[in-house]
Write a protein that holds these residues in place. Structure first.
Motif, short mmCIF file in Angstrom:
data_model
loop_
_atom_site.label_atom_id
_atom_site.label_comp_id
_atom_site.label_asym_id
_atom_site.label_seq_id
_atom_site.Cartn_x
_atom_site.Cartn_y
_atom_site.Cartn_z
N GLN A 108 25.56 14.82 -25.40
CA GLN A 108 24.13 15.01 -25.61
C GLN A 108 23.67 16.22 -24.82
O GLN A 108 24.35 16.68 -23.90
CB GLN A 108 23.35 13.77 -25.21
N GLY A 109 22.51 16.71 -25.19
CA GLY A 109 21.98 17.88 -24.49
C GLY A 109 20.61 18.26 -25.00
O GLY A 109 20.09 17.67 -25.96
N PHE A 164 19.70 16.80 -28.64
CA PHE A 164 20.75 16.38 -29.58
C PHE A 164 21.64 15.31 -28.98
O PHE A 164 21.83 15.24 -27.76
CB PHE A 164 21.59 17.57 -30.07
N PHE A 165 22.19 14.46 -29.86
CA PHE A 165 23.06 13.36 -29.47
C PHE A 165 24.21 13.29 -30.48
O PHE A 165 23.96 13.18 -31.69
CB PHE A 165 22.29 12.04 -29.47
N VAL A 166 25.43 13.38 -30.01
CA VAL A 166 26.59 13.35 -30.90
C VAL A 166 26.82 11.93 -31.41
O VAL A 166 26.88 10.98 -30.64
CB VAL A 166 27.86 13.86 -30.17
N GLU A 167 26.93 11.81 -32.74
CA GLU A 167 27.23 10.52 -33.37
C GLU A 167 28.73 10.38 -33.66
O GLU A 167 29.33 9.36 -33.35
CB GLU A 167 26.43 10.38 -34.68
N GLU A 168 29.32 11.41 -34.25
CA GLU A 168 30.75 11.40 -34.58
C GLU A 168 31.31 12.82 -34.52
O GLU A 168 30.62 13.77 -34.90
CB GLU A 168 31.00 10.85 -35.99
N ARG A 169 32.54 12.93 -34.08
CA ARG A 169 33.23 14.22 -34.10
C ARG A 169 34.35 14.19 -35.12
O ARG A 169 35.07 13.18 -35.23
CB ARG A 169 33.80 14.54 -32.71
N ASN A 209 36.58 19.73 -37.75
CA ASN A 209 35.87 21.01 -37.65
C ASN A 209 34.35 20.87 -37.70
O ASN A 209 33.64 21.87 -37.78
CB ASN A 209 36.32 21.95 -38.78
N TYR A 210 33.88 19.63 -37.65
CA TYR A 210 32.44 19.38 -37.78
C TYR A 210 32.02 18.28 -36.81
O TYR A 210 32.84 17.52 -36.30
CB TYR A 210 32.07 18.98 -39.21
N THR A 211 30.72 18.19 -36.59
CA THR A 211 30.15 17.13 -35.75
C THR A 211 28.90 16.57 -36.44
O THR A 211 28.08 17.34 -36.97
CB THR A 211 29.76 17.66 -34.36
N TYR A 212 28.79 15.25 -36.43
CA TYR A 212 27.60 14.57 -36.96
C TYR A 212 26.68 14.29 -35.78
O TYR A 212 27.07 13.62 -34.83
CB TYR A 212 28.02 13.28 -37.65
N VAL A 213 25.47 14.84 -35.82
CA VAL A 213 24.56 14.73 -34.68
C VAL A 213 23.19 14.21 -35.09
O VAL A 213 22.76 14.35 -36.23
CB VAL A 213 24.36 16.09 -33.96
N THR A 214 22.54 13.58 -34.11
CA THR A 214 21.13 13.21 -34.22
C THR A 214 20.33 14.21 -33.39
O THR A 214 20.71 14.53 -32.27
CB THR A 214 20.90 11.79 -33.68
N CYS A 215 19.24 14.70 -33.94
CA CYS A 215 18.37 15.64 -33.22
C CYS A 215 16.97 15.05 -33.12
O CYS A 215 16.43 14.56 -34.11
CB CYS A 215 18.30 16.99 -33.94
N ARG A 216 16.40 15.12 -31.92
CA ARG A 216 15.01 14.68 -31.73
C ARG A 216 14.17 15.89 -31.40
O ARG A 216 14.45 16.63 -30.45
CB ARG A 216 14.90 13.65 -30.61
N LEU A 217 13.14 16.10 -32.19
CA LEU A 217 12.26 17.25 -31.99
C LEU A 217 11.18 16.94 -30.96
O LEU A 217 10.48 15.94 -31.08
CB LEU A 217 11.58 17.65 -33.31
N HIS A 237 18.16 26.46 -33.66
CA HIS A 237 18.71 26.01 -32.37
C HIS A 237 20.20 25.69 -32.46
O HIS A 237 20.98 26.06 -31.57
CB HIS A 237 17.93 24.81 -31.86
N LEU A 238 20.62 24.98 -33.51
CA LEU A 238 22.04 24.65 -33.62
C LEU A 238 22.88 25.91 -33.85
O LEU A 238 23.98 26.03 -33.32
CB LEU A 238 22.27 23.62 -34.72
#
Length: 304
Positions: free
Chosen positions: A182-183, A213-218, A221-229, A240-241
């Motif tokens: 996360q970050g 951002f919060f990583v859901e799955e890696r 070559n990709y990452t599934y993330v949740t983003c809170r504005l 930003h990404l």
């Protein structure tokens, strides 16, 4: 008549006036701004200038231009995925590929056309082209959107967005493998000075922009993330990404050409929370992940 005024700050001194105005009025093309300057609609310290005039610190600029011609935006019987509706607001799950509001040259097939057919009455604060639209999501982003039926609701919702008290959660499939679970990305966003159709992380004419951002799955070559504005700048998550080296998959503007098989960016407005403009009740609405993103996630899981 629309009148805009600016006093030039030291940091903008030496900038061509047409470029300066284009940065302040991105909805106007640079060519149109140059035509306005040549016509005398723009003055500097009370005097007409040429489009190549370079502004100086403390210059006082005035632009006077006619109101835009009213356009005929018509109701269209387009199906809507309605999550909630009452006399004040309507909350919808916008599909990927649908434009939120009309623009000159693109007056049909938008969410506003569909809303006008369904609701008849929408807030008039944003004028004929954007009735009821308090905030928006990009054409190729899907998800939750609230629209105002009354001016009272529009003002209340807009104030909540300005005060940063709304709850906005997005889901994204991004390029690359995130190092941190996360970050927070705290980087100001403004108009890209080399491409006026894009936004960029910049210090020049920019506004505060914060994404958590919060990583859901890696995946490989990709990452599934949740983003809170925390803020809501144009293209904020996409910019930003990309800024941290993980552009949204399928993003034609900020990402690489070689990407996942999806029509538009793999970005979905999953949750929207706010206080009801009339009752004050806190409400959260959720939209399930669209089929195309769910399919991509299954493919990525199977490739691990």
């Amino acid at each position: 008549m629309i009148r805009d005024e600016w006093t030039i700050e030291a940091g903008d001194a030496g900038t061509r006036i047409d470029k300066f105005l284009n940065g302040r009025l991105p909805d106007l093309s640079r060519t149109h701004i140059q035509e306005l300057i040549k016509s005398g609609a723009v003055t500097v310290n009370g005097q007409s200038v040429k489009p190549n005039y370079k502004v100086a610190a403390n210059d006082f600029l005035v632009m006077e231009r006619p109101e835009p011609e009213p356009l005929d935006v018509r109701p269209e019987n387009i199906p809507l995925d309605i999550l909630y509706e009452d006399e004040e607001i309507i909350v919808v799950n916008k599909p990927r590929g649908m434009v939120v509001h009309p623009a000159p040259g693109h007056l049909s097939g938008t969410l506003v056309n569909a809303l006008l057919a369904h609701c008849r009455d929408l807030s008039g604060i944003n004028g004929v082209l954007r009735p009821g639209i308090v905030h928006r999501i990009d054409k190729d982003t899907s998800g939750v959107l609230v629209c105002a039926k009354t001016d009272r609701a529009h003002r209340a919702l807009a104030e909540q967005i300005k005060a940063k008290v709304t709850h906005r959660i997005y889901k994204a499939i991004a390029h690359g493998v995130f190092e941190h679970d996360q970050g927070t990305i705290d980087a100001p966003i403004g108009r890209d000075e080399y491409d006026r159709k894009k936004m960029a992380v910049t210090r020049k004419n920019a506004k505060e922009a914060i994404t958590h951002f919060f990583v859901e799955e890696r995946f490989k070559n990709y990452t599934y993330v949740t983003c809170r504005l925390e803020t809501g700048r144009t293209h904020q998550i996409r910019v930003h990404l990309a800024y941290i080296g993980h552009p949204v998959a399928g993003d034609p503007k900020y990402g690489p050409r070689k990407t996942l098989d999806i029509d538009g960016q793999a970005l979905h407005a999953a949750e929207l929370g706010f206080s009801h403009p009339a009752t004050g009740e806190w409400m959260i609405f959720r939209a399930p992940l669209p089929e195309d993103m769910a399919r991509l996630l299954e493919q990525l899981r199977n490739e691990r």
